[in-house]
Design an enzyme around this catalytic site. Structure first.
Site, PDB file in Angstrom:
ATOM      1  N   LEU A  81      26.606  33.431  46.558  1.00  0.00           N
ATOM      2  CA  LEU A  81      27.061  33.475  45.062  1.00  0.00           C
ATOM      3  C   LEU A  81      26.304  33.565  43.676  1.00  0.00           C
ATOM      4  O   LEU A  81      27.185  33.604  43.409  1.00  0.00           O
ATOM      5  CB  LEU A  81      27.833  32.371  45.378  1.00  0.00           C
ATOM      6  CG  LEU A  81      29.053  31.581  46.341  1.00  0.00           C
ATOM      7  CD1 LEU A  81      29.646  30.561  45.688  1.00  0.00           C
ATOM      8  CD2 LEU A  81      30.274  32.726  46.392  1.00  0.00           C
ATOM      9  N   ASN A  98      28.386  43.476  49.985  1.00  0.00           N
ATOM     10  CA  ASN A  98      28.187  42.353  50.362  1.00  0.00           C
ATOM     11  C   ASN A  98      30.087  42.086  50.360  1.00  0.00           C
ATOM     12  O   ASN A  98      30.450  43.618  50.548  1.00  0.00           O
ATOM     13  CB  ASN A  98      28.945  41.805  48.507  1.00  0.00           C
ATOM     14  CG  ASN A  98      29.292  40.699  48.499  1.00  0.00           C
ATOM     15  OD1 ASN A  98      29.288  38.913  49.309  1.00  0.00           O
ATOM     16  ND2 ASN A  98      30.285  40.562  47.238  1.00  0.00           N
ATOM     17  N   HIS A 100      34.012  40.712  49.184  1.00  0.00           N
ATOM     18  CA  HIS A 100      35.304  40.137  48.355  1.00  0.00           C
ATOM     19  C   HIS A 100      36.050  39.861  48.900  1.00  0.00           C
ATOM     20  O   HIS A 100      36.874  41.159  49.888  1.00  0.00           O
ATOM     21  CB  HIS A 100      34.887  41.177  47.543  1.00  0.00           C
ATOM     22  CG  HIS A 100      35.548  40.478  46.333  1.00  0.00           C
ATOM     23  ND1 HIS A 100      34.680  39.010  45.589  1.00  0.00           N
ATOM     24  CD2 HIS A 100      36.640  39.561  45.636  1.00  0.00           C
ATOM     25  CE1 HIS A 100      35.957  38.884  44.474  1.00  0.00           C
ATOM     26  NE2 HIS A 100      36.837  39.158  45.205  1.00  0.00           N
TER      27      HIS A 100
HETATM   28  C1  GRF Z   1      34.305  34.878  52.114  1.00  0.00           C
HETATM   29  O1  GRF Z   1      35.065  34.552  52.686  1.00  0.00           O
HETATM   30  C2  GRF Z   1      33.686  36.415  51.561  1.00  0.00           C
HETATM   31  O2  GRF Z   1      34.335  36.867  51.702  1.00  0.00           O
HETATM   32  C3  GRF Z   1      32.866  36.114  50.759  1.00  0.00           C
HETATM   33  O3  GRF Z   1      32.513  34.947  51.061  1.00  0.00           O
HETATM   34  C4  GRF Z   1      33.713  33.853  52.082  1.00  0.00           C
HETATM   35  C5  GRF Z   1      32.070  33.675  53.021  1.00  0.00           C
HETATM   36  O4  GRF Z   1      32.446  33.436  54.162  1.00  0.00           O
HETATM   37  N1  GRF Z   1      32.058  36.202  49.994  1.00  0.00           N
HETATM   38  P1  GRF Z   1      31.689  33.003  55.350  1.00  0.00           P
HETATM   39  O5  GRF Z   1      30.478  32.452  54.986  1.00  0.00           O
HETATM   40  O6  GRF Z   1      31.582  34.352  55.850  1.00  0.00           O
HETATM   41  O7  GRF Z   1      32.599  31.943  56.332  1.00  0.00           O
END
Ligand code: GRF
Length: 192
Positions: A81, A98, A100
Site C-alpha cells: 500500500l 501493481n 488495482h
Molecule cells: C487486491 O485487491 C489488489 O487489487 C490490491 O490489494 C488487494 C490485494 O489482495 N492492490 P491479495 O492480498 O492479493 O489477496
C-alpha cells in the site's frame, strides 16, 4: 519479487507463484517481501516453499528493499500500500507492476484501496468494474496501464460481492500482464 502489505491476504501473490510453478509463466517467484511475518500472506508463501524476506519500513528502507530484491528482474506489488522509495523505482525502470481493483484512471489515487474502491464503485452506480495492472511510478495508481479486465456490477451487488468478482479477474489479469512483460523482455534482450 513480490511485495505484499502489512495485512496481506496474498491471493494475487499465490496466483503469480502458482503460475510460475505450473510453467504458465516462464518465471520464478524468487522472493516474497513482507513488512512483517504475521500476515496470512506470509503463511501462504511459506506453505508454497517461497522465500520470504521480512523488510519493515524504517531507516534505510529503500536500501533494505533493494537488498531483498537482489537478482530480481520484475517486481510485483500485490496488496503493497505504500509508495516505493525512489532508489527502488530507479533500479527497476518499467519493471515494477501493481494491480488495482478498479478500472483506472477512475477510482484510484491515495486512500483508494481495498474495500474503499468497491464502495465507491457501487455508490457511483457503475454497471461495470474490473481491475488494472499498471506500471508503478512515484504517484499512486498513475503509471502506464498494461492491461485491464472487466466485469459487471450487478444491481444487488454489495462492495463485498463486487470485490469477490473483481478478485477473480485480478488473478488472471496479473498472470496475463506478466506473460506479456516477460515475453517482451525475452524478445528485447534475447532471454536470460
Ligand atoms: C487486491 O485487491 C489488489 O487489487 C490490491 O490489494 C488487494 C490485494 O489482495 N492492490 P491479495 O492480498 O492479493 O489477496
Amino acid at each position: 519479487g513480490i511485495l505484499i502489505g502489512p495485512k496481506g491476504r496474498g491471493s494475487n501473490m499465490a496466483a503469480i507463484a502458482d503460475a510460475c510453478a505450473s510453467g504458465k509463466l516462464a518465471a520464478e517467484a524468487a522472493v516474497v517481501v513482507a513488512p512483517n511475518d504475521t500476515s496470512p500472506a506470509v503463511e501462504t508463501a511459506q506453505a508454497r516453499g517461497l522465500r520470504v524476506a521480512v523488510v519493515p519500513p524504517g531507516d534505510a528502507y529503500g536500501a533494505r528493499l533493494l537488498e531483498a530484491l537482489q537478482g530480481v528482474d520484475i517486481v510485483c506489488l500485490a496488496g503493497y500500500l505504500r509508495l516505493l522509495p525512489s532508489e527502488v523505482l530507479r533500479e527497476f525502470p518499467d519493471r515494477i507492476l501493481n494491480i488495482h481493483p478498479a478500472l483506472l484512471p477512475e477510482f484510484g489515487g491515495k486512500g483508494m484501496y481495498g474495500m474503499h474502491v468497491h464502495e465507491a464503485v457501487v455508490a457511483a452506480g457503475k454497471t461495470e468494474s474490473g481491475c488494472t495492472v499498471h506500471l508503478v511510478n512515484d504517484v499512486y495508481d498513475e503509471g502506464r496501464i498494461l492491461l485491464q479486465r472487466r466485469c459487471p456490477v450487478l444491481p444487488d451487488d454489495t462492495p463485498e460481492t463486487l470485490a469477490a468478482r473483481v478478485l477473480r479477474e485480478e488473478h488472471q489479469a496479473y498472470v496475463e500482464a506478466l506473460q506479456s512483460v516477460i515475453s517482451s523482455q525475452t524478445h528485447v534482450t534475447g532471454g536470460r
